[in-house]
Scaffold this active site. Structure first.
Site, PDB file in Angstrom:
ATOM      1  N   ASP A  37       0.837  -1.201   0.000  1.00  0.00           N
ATOM      2  CA  ASP A  37       0.000   0.000   0.000  1.00  0.00           C
ATOM      3  C   ASP A  37       0.875   1.256   0.000  1.00  0.00           C
ATOM      4  O   ASP A  37       2.076   1.196   0.267  1.00  0.00           O
ATOM      5  CB  ASP A  37      -0.981  -0.001   1.181  1.00  0.00           C
ATOM      6  CG  ASP A  37      -0.299   0.107   2.527  1.00  0.00           C
ATOM      7  OD1 ASP A  37       0.325   1.151   2.791  1.00  0.00           O
ATOM      8  OD2 ASP A  37      -0.403  -0.833   3.335  1.00  0.00           O
ATOM      9  N   LYS A  38       0.275   2.375  -0.336  1.00  0.00           N
ATOM     10  CA  LYS A  38       1.027   3.621  -0.546  1.00  0.00           C
ATOM     11  C   LYS A  38       1.901   3.991   0.645  1.00  0.00           C
ATOM     12  O   LYS A  38       3.022   4.478   0.475  1.00  0.00           O
ATOM     13  CB  LYS A  38       0.051   4.762  -0.861  1.00  0.00           C
ATOM     14  CG  LYS A  38       0.743   6.097  -1.156  1.00  0.00           C
ATOM     15  CD  LYS A  38      -0.251   7.125  -1.667  1.00  0.00           C
ATOM     16  CE  LYS A  38      -1.218   7.582  -0.587  1.00  0.00           C
ATOM     17  NZ  LYS A  38      -0.528   8.448   0.425  1.00  0.00           N
TER      18      LYS A  38
END
Length: 239
Positions: A106-107
């Site tokens: 995820d970011k």
């Protein structure tokens, strides 16, 4: 050449993984000799037909590339972002091959992510049946709740089913290490939230037999022959 599945032909061109190719086919974005194909099991001889994705003729890649990238925090696990946000391709602009990522981070997570144009390997590495173990280190705030290790090893009920870690190590006062084989969306962050652990940093250090090692943030390296053989062995791929 013998006929092969259309999704493998697309994956061999470095467009996407087999699973991603299936989505392209279902979305009607693939044509063979000018005819739209939506049948997932369709087979063709890649030497005798012209396969196009979004109107662009694809070219099969005979040489394979395998990279280990240290993804920084704040970077999207995609090869291109239409909104111009930082993506994986920003760090491999010197590579001329068309590559795609194996799985996601995820970011706000960082660490090891693999990049390749080997669709077969990507398909297996991201398929739940192979269950590749992933290792993460987690920086957390405050103190660990009492019994958290036992709870995570036993399993926690989440909104999409039980989740658990395979191993748990307390590395230092503010860092723990966990190993997991699942790839569900935000699985580690959701597990930590469920047991009351506030995550400050989440870093993947291993993906199957491949380690991040000393690869610096934002840098990549080619997998060496030993690493590649180990990964292929773990995925039951004959070199």
């Amino acid at each position: 050449m013998a006929e092969m599945r259309l999704n493998k032909i697309i994956a061999d061109a470095g467009i996407t993984s087999r699973r991603g190719a299936d989505e392209l086919i279902m979305d009607g974005r693939v044509t063979v000799d000018g005819h739209q194909i939506r049948e997932l099991g369709a087979k063709f001889d890649p030497d005798k037909v012209k396969v196009s994705v979004d109107g662009e003729t694809i070219i099969r890649s005979l040489s394979k590339t395998y990279l280990a990238l240290h993804k920084p925090r704040g970077v999207l696990s995609t090869m291109f972002d239409p909104e111009g946000r930082p993506s994986l391709s920003d760090f491999i602009n010197l590579r001329t091959e068309r590559l795609f990522h194996v799985g996601r981070l995820d970011k706000d997570s960082e660490g090891l992510i693999l990049l390749t144009n080997d669709g077969d390997l990507t398909f297996r590495a991201t398929h739940p049946s192979f269950g590749l173990e992933k290792t993460y280190i987690i920086e957390f705030d405050g103190k660990l709740p009492v019994g958290v290790e036992k709870t995570l090893l036993k399993g926690v009920e989440l909104e999409d089913g039980m989740g658990r870690v395979l191993s748990f190590n307390h590395l230092s006062p503010q860092w723990i290490e966990v190993v997991i084989h699942e790839g569900r969306y935000h699985i580690i962050r959701r597990l930590m939230e469920a047991v009351g652990v506030e995550v400050l940093r989440l870093i993947r250090t291993k993906f199957g037999p491949i380690s991040l090692g000393e690869t610096l943030e934002g840098r990549w390296r080619d997998l060496n022959s030993g690493e590649l053989v180990s990964l292929q062995t773990a995925l039951d791929i004959k070199p």
